[in-house]
Enzyme design. Structure first.
Site, mmCIF file in Angstrom:
data_model
loop_
_atom_site.group_PDB
_atom_site.id
_atom_site.type_symbol
_atom_site.label_atom_id
_atom_site.label_comp_id
_atom_site.label_asym_id
_atom_site.label_seq_id
_atom_site.Cartn_x
_atom_site.Cartn_y
_atom_site.Cartn_z
ATOM 1 N N PHE A 20 0.831 -1.210 0.000
ATOM 2 C CA PHE A 20 0.000 0.000 0.000
ATOM 3 C C PHE A 20 0.866 1.260 0.000
ATOM 4 C CE2 PHE A 20 -2.535 -3.096 2.597
ATOM 5 C CZ PHE A 20 -3.471 -3.370 1.609
ATOM 6 N N LYS A 68 14.647 -7.194 4.395
ATOM 7 C CA LYS A 68 14.847 -6.293 5.540
ATOM 8 C C LYS A 68 16.128 -6.568 6.345
ATOM 9 C CE LYS A 68 10.635 -4.833 7.502
ATOM 10 N NZ LYS A 68 9.363 -5.103 8.197
ATOM 11 N N ASP A 104 9.265 0.788 12.157
ATOM 12 C CA ASP A 104 8.150 -0.012 12.704
ATOM 13 C C ASP A 104 7.931 0.286 14.192
ATOM 14 O OD1 ASP A 104 7.251 -1.314 10.443
ATOM 15 O OD2 ASP A 104 8.566 -3.047 10.704
ATOM 16 N N ALA A 128 7.599 -13.494 18.875
ATOM 17 C CA ALA A 128 9.026 -13.184 19.028
ATOM 18 C C ALA A 128 9.685 -13.026 17.657
ATOM 19 C CB ALA A 128 9.704 -14.284 19.834
ATOM 20 N N ALA A 131 8.482 -8.052 13.928
ATOM 21 C CA ALA A 131 7.675 -6.933 14.440
ATOM 22 C C ALA A 131 7.759 -6.872 15.954
ATOM 23 C CB ALA A 131 6.227 -7.094 13.978
ATOM 24 N N ILE A 214 -1.395 -5.789 16.049
ATOM 25 C CA ILE A 214 -0.647 -5.184 14.939
ATOM 26 C C ILE A 214 -1.102 -5.720 13.583
ATOM 27 C CG2 ILE A 214 1.329 -4.858 16.492
ATOM 28 C CD1 ILE A 214 2.906 -6.696 14.552
HETATM 29 P P1 NAP Z 1 7.568 -13.005 11.786
HETATM 30 O O1 NAP Z 1 8.916 -12.375 11.866
HETATM 31 O O2 NAP Z 1 7.345 -14.176 10.911
HETATM 32 O O3 NAP Z 1 7.150 -13.385 13.310
HETATM 33 C C1 NAP Z 1 5.892 -13.937 13.604
HETATM 34 C C2 NAP Z 1 5.865 -14.361 15.072
HETATM 35 O O4 NAP Z 1 4.545 -14.867 15.333
HETATM 36 C C3 NAP Z 1 6.825 -15.491 15.412
HETATM 37 O O5 NAP Z 1 7.225 -15.358 16.765
HETATM 38 C C4 NAP Z 1 5.945 -16.736 15.239
HETATM 39 O O6 NAP Z 1 6.346 -17.837 15.992
HETATM 40 C C5 NAP Z 1 4.640 -16.228 15.786
HETATM 41 N N1 NAP Z 1 3.490 -16.966 15.261
HETATM 42 C C6 NAP Z 1 3.167 -17.150 13.958
HETATM 43 N N2 NAP Z 1 2.017 -17.868 13.857
HETATM 44 C C7 NAP Z 1 1.636 -18.130 15.133
HETATM 45 C C8 NAP Z 1 0.556 -18.851 15.699
HETATM 46 N N3 NAP Z 1 -0.385 -19.396 14.918
HETATM 47 N N4 NAP Z 1 0.477 -18.951 17.027
HETATM 48 C C9 NAP Z 1 1.418 -18.400 17.818
HETATM 49 N N5 NAP Z 1 2.473 -17.701 17.359
HETATM 50 C C10 NAP Z 1 2.579 -17.577 16.028
HETATM 51 O O7 NAP Z 1 6.475 -11.927 11.320
HETATM 52 P P2 NAP Z 1 6.457 -10.351 11.639
HETATM 53 O O8 NAP Z 1 7.174 -9.625 10.568
HETATM 54 O O9 NAP Z 1 6.887 -10.171 13.047
HETATM 55 O O10 NAP Z 1 4.896 -10.022 11.437
HETATM 56 C C11 NAP Z 1 3.903 -10.521 12.306
HETATM 57 C C12 NAP Z 1 2.559 -9.931 11.931
HETATM 58 O O11 NAP Z 1 2.586 -8.520 12.129
HETATM 59 C C13 NAP Z 1 2.148 -10.116 10.461
HETATM 60 O O12 NAP Z 1 0.772 -10.378 10.417
HETATM 61 C C14 NAP Z 1 2.444 -8.767 9.823
HETATM 62 O O13 NAP Z 1 1.598 -8.496 8.728
HETATM 63 C C15 NAP Z 1 2.130 -7.833 10.971
HETATM 64 N N6 NAP Z 1 2.873 -6.578 10.926
HETATM 65 C C16 NAP Z 1 2.169 -5.431 11.062
HETATM 66 C C17 NAP Z 1 2.827 -4.218 11.021
HETATM 67 C C18 NAP Z 1 2.043 -2.945 11.143
HETATM 68 O O14 NAP Z 1 2.589 -1.878 10.798
HETATM 69 N N7 NAP Z 1 0.832 -2.967 11.642
HETATM 70 C C19 NAP Z 1 4.229 -4.173 10.869
HETATM 71 C C20 NAP Z 1 4.924 -5.390 10.767
HETATM 72 C C21 NAP Z 1 4.234 -6.597 10.793
HETATM 73 P P3 NAP Z 1 7.416 -18.901 15.402
HETATM 74 O O15 NAP Z 1 8.713 -18.145 15.369
HETATM 75 O O16 NAP Z 1 7.377 -19.996 16.395
HETATM 76 O O17 NAP Z 1 6.936 -19.272 14.031
#
Ligand code: NAP
Length: 272
Positions: A20, A68, A104, A128, A131, A214
């Site tokens: 976006f 990133k 972020d 963990a 984000a 988030i």
């Molecule tokens: P990431 O680096 O892949 O980390 C995801 C985290 O969530 C990991 O700790 C993962 O655990 C855990 N997880 C995934 N599925 C899970 C489940 N079903 N149950 C429990 N824990 C789970 O992803 P990220 O970049 O941090 O992004 C996470 C989310 O935030 C995404 O949906 C993204 O779109 C959103 N986000 C939003 C913003 C915003 O500006 N609003 C910015 C960044 C990201 P494991 O390591 O054990 O897999």
């Protein structure tokens, strides 16, 4: 009006069609009458893309998955917060010197600070990943007490080496969120199309809590719906997304972004 003096900014990632960023940034340029243009590039070869940024004198580059972390090795400087997070989502080109930032955490902080302070608050941080690291950085800066909930013990322990964590809890102990002042979901749980899933059963929430999800797709997740029904104050994921873009806008143009107009555009382009 695009002409020979237009300053170019862009977002790079792969895939990139879902981004976006072009709509939000271009809307901001238009509203302020800036001779800037923002495009999206699907990038496979990151090294060549960096050469392109230098060769075409691209002023600002937003960076998304999967670049990133890798991009850090090609930059001239990386700021302190981005180093702590371990990822860059923003590159500024000043006279050929490329500096990496991560907006972020700042996006999350601005969104939360609209309704509360963080000092000494007990914050349940779910997840963990990348984000969660950005959010933990600002929670630590603001002297909040972080309770980290993660499903993978090894990742949680590694996370706790980089950040000051008061408690590490497995997701099986999710009932402990009841004792927190603020709950932040930093996992993809509840994201479209799995919109009815939440890690926090509604019965664990109470109305004095602040709940921040988030996830921004859908705009109103199951967790946010449950929190609103309980009477909690809520922070939407799209507010974090908005404010991280607002911080980038300032870094690229040197000018404050037209926040409310960019918010309206973002809400319009988010389809769910
Ligand atoms: P990431 O680096 O892949 O980390 C995801 C985290 O969530 C990991 O700790 C993962 O655990 C855990 N997880 C995934 N599925 C899970 C489940 N079903 N149950 C429990 N824990 C789970 O992803 P990220 O970049 O941090 O992004 C996470 C989310 O935030 C995404 O949906 C993204 O779109 C959103 N986000 C939003 C913003 C915003 O500006 N609003 C910015 C960044 C990201 P494991 O390591 O054990 O897999």
């Amino acid at each position: 009006m695009i002409n020979a003096s237009t300053t170019l900014c862009c977002v790079i990632g792969n895939p990139i069609k879902h981004s976006f960023s072009p709509q939000i940034h271009n809307l901001g340029y238009e509203k302020l009458g800036l001779n800037f243009c923002f495009l999206a590039f699907e990038v496979e070869d990151l090294k060549k893309a960096i050469d392109g940024i230098r060769a075409f004198n691209i002023r600002g580059t937003s960076v998304t998955i999967p670049h990133k972390i890798k991009i850090m090795e090609y930059l001239d400087k990386v700021d302190k917060r981005a180093l702590k997070i371990g990822a860059v989502n923003t590159v500024v080109n000043k006279q050929g010197v490329l500096t990496g930032y991560n907006t972020d955490g700042e996006g999350a902080l601005t969104a939360i600070k609209k309704i509360t302070t963080l000092k000494n608050k007990k914050v349940a941080l779910l997840g963990a990943g990348g984000a969660a690291r950005a959010i933990a950085t600002i929670l630590e800066e603001e002297l909040a007490n972080i309770w980290l909930f993660a499903r993978d013990k090894k990742k949680a322990n590694a996370f706790a080496k980089d950040f000051k964590i008061e408690k590490i809890l497995p997701l099986a102990n999710i009932s402990a969120v009841s004792g927190a002042d603020i709950i932040i979901n930093a996992t993809p749980t509840g994201m479209h199309p799995n919109i009815n899933i939440t890690l926090v059963p509604a019965k664990l929430l109470h109305k004095k809590q602040i709940v921040f999800d988030i996830v921004y797709n859908p705009k109103e997740t199951r967790l946010i719906k449950d929190a609103k029904k309980t009477g909690c104050r809520v922070v939407y994921g799209y507010e974090m997304l908005l404010y991280q873009a607002v911080a980038q806008f300032k870094l690229y143009t040197g000018i404050e972004a037209p926040v409310s107009q960019m918010r309206q555009e973002l809400v319009n382009v988010l389809t769910h």
